[in-house]
Design a protein around this motif. Sequence first.
Motif, short mmCIF file in Angstrom:
data_model
loop_
_atom_site.label_atom_id
_atom_site.label_comp_id
_atom_site.label_asym_id
_atom_site.label_seq_id
_atom_site.Cartn_x
_atom_site.Cartn_y
_atom_site.Cartn_z
N ILE A 478 0.85 -1.20 0.00
CA ILE A 478 0.00 0.00 0.00
C ILE A 478 0.89 1.25 0.00
O ILE A 478 0.59 2.24 -0.67
CB ILE A 478 -0.94 0.00 1.23
N GLY A 479 1.99 1.20 0.76
CA GLY A 479 2.93 2.32 0.74
C GLY A 479 3.54 2.53 -0.63
O GLY A 479 3.78 3.67 -1.05
N LEU A 480 3.79 1.44 -1.36
CA LEU A 480 4.31 1.56 -2.72
C LEU A 480 3.28 2.22 -3.64
O LEU A 480 3.62 3.08 -4.46
CB LEU A 480 4.69 0.17 -3.25
N ALA A 481 2.01 1.83 -3.49
CA ALA A 481 0.95 2.46 -4.29
C ALA A 481 0.85 3.95 -3.98
O ALA A 481 0.64 4.77 -4.88
CB ALA A 481 -0.38 1.76 -4.03
N ARG A 482 1.01 4.30 -2.71
CA ARG A 482 1.00 5.72 -2.34
C ARG A 482 2.18 6.45 -2.97
O ARG A 482 2.06 7.61 -3.40
CB ARG A 482 1.03 5.86 -0.81
N ALA A 483 3.33 5.80 -3.02
CA ALA A 483 4.51 6.43 -3.59
C ALA A 483 4.36 6.72 -5.08
O ALA A 483 4.86 7.73 -5.58
CB ALA A 483 5.75 5.55 -3.34
N VAL A 484 3.67 5.84 -5.80
CA VAL A 484 3.54 6.03 -7.25
C VAL A 484 2.25 6.75 -7.61
O VAL A 484 1.96 6.93 -8.80
CB VAL A 484 3.60 4.67 -7.99
N PHE A 485 1.47 7.17 -6.61
CA PHE A 485 0.22 7.89 -6.89
C PHE A 485 0.51 9.16 -7.68
O PHE A 485 1.37 9.97 -7.32
CB PHE A 485 -0.47 8.24 -5.58
N GLY A 486 -0.21 9.34 -8.76
CA GLY A 486 0.00 10.50 -9.61
C GLY A 486 1.18 10.39 -10.55
O GLY A 486 1.52 11.35 -11.24
#
Length: 585
Positions: A478-486
């Motif tokens: 989930i942290g990885l998804a947050r990092a690549v958000f946008g």
Amino acid sequence: MASRDAQDKPDTALSRALRDARAAFVVVGVFSFFLNLLYLVSPLYMLQVYDRVLASGSRETLFYLTVMAVGALVVFGALEGLRTATLARAGAWLNRRLASPILHASLRSNLARGAGGAEPLRDLQQVQGFVGGPSVNPFFDAPWSPIFIILIWMLHPWLGVLALATGVVLFAIALANEFLTRKPLEEGAGASAAAMGEAQRIVAHSETVRAMGMLPALEQRWSGRNAAAQARQLTATEASGWLTGLSRFVRLSAQIGVLGIGALMVLRGEMSAGAMIAGSILLGRAVAPVEQSINAWRGFVGARMSHGRLRTLLTDHGAEPERTALPAPRGKLSVEHVYVRAPGSDRFILRDVSFKLAPGEAMAIVGPSAAGKSTLCRTLCSVMPVFRGTVRLDGADLNHWPERQLGAAIGYLPQTVELFDGTVRENIARMQETSAEAVTEAASMAGVHDMVLQMPEGYETPVGPNGINLSGGQRQRIGLARAVFGTPKLVILDEPNANLDQAGEAALSQTIAALKAAGSGVVMVAHRQSALAAVDKILVLNNGAVDMFDSAETVLRIMAERRRFTAKSKGAPPTQTPANPGQSS
């Protein structure tokens, strides 16, 4: 002299807010003036009843005097309510005005010094509680005490002498209270904060404490700090209690003295019985603010200490200047002779680090433990301040980018993933309002879309405080998804596969490939050979300095040669590739 004063008292958000709040304090001062005038209603009523009504037997006079007195007291009650409401609103206004600057300054202080927390916000509540509460009233009423003493003097000089002497004695008691309690209160507050911090750390690491039976030892340490805090606060409380008792003895004795002297003057025909009663009431009003200030002194000292800490915080870590918005970044990263020191220390963690990364390239950072890999990641995110050298994004120093624009251009996955109390969707979206498509796109790029769909409530699944409802691998993904958000132009991943299984590592490789295809630069701390397959360059750190920086193929070849040489010198069979590049020298 003016420049020195300006230097001693820098203009901060706190000083500006207090200046802007002066209008409210002026209004409170005006209310206090009329309130103290209306305090004369009771003694004047007594004076007229004793000297006129009882002497004349006029019921009409008594009726009209009573009506006027009650009307004045209605105004008094309204003004008291307005003063209380104004102070409460002023305190709430200060909180709204300062909460955001103090939160930002706390964040900057924590990043710069590696220590901090919510203490500054508690300090703000302390200041608000004092400004908006009844403890501040004596400081508005005290300036009018001399007026009451003058009025008592007008009734009879001997009563005035007694009132003046009482005021002087109570003021001396107030000074003694400051002298005797200030240091214990300050030391007790500091020790209490340390004990509270220790208790919070024990609770935060409850699993480790319980699993390894560390509670008795930690409890003993905490108990010592808590006992020290209680001892200092008890010293201050006892001293203040004795002085409060002394002040009440002085006031009550003075009121008895006024009645006694007044009765003697009445018997001698030098004043009326009404004046005697009025003098006793006026004396109580004259000395009340001084006595009340002794009782409120602890709150005043606490507010003063909180104000001092907030002023220091906002002076050292005040608002950053507004930055001009720059063109959307392409992701060209340049690190030029960067030195970084440990927070609060002169020791360098990074020394003369330089490299470049083009958009669409991926770079791995490897090296032994304590080589500075995580520090370099935090520096690239503008989290760790650079002591010397420059980190540039598209040629612009990171410090020259507007904070919001830079944050949108950078994705960061720290070594310890910190999720906020909210849903999976909110955490992926960086806790901001956005479209569902943007969230699912980031989840798909990070390879977690299918994993999220298997959760009890999908994207609306609560993660709990610090992601407690998720496993370590789920938090990391989930942290990885947050990092690549946008799809940020620079993505920094600190050991992104530390808690991942084989499927997670495969998804990570696909994520890095997707980011490169989108033109984003990727910097990744790697400890596993499998993570190096997707990178173009490798930076080897050793003791905070660059050992090697080149293409992945070249660095892996040199590292393999070093391994073979080391193995040969020790008589061990040679290896073709490093089993753990993160531990390479």
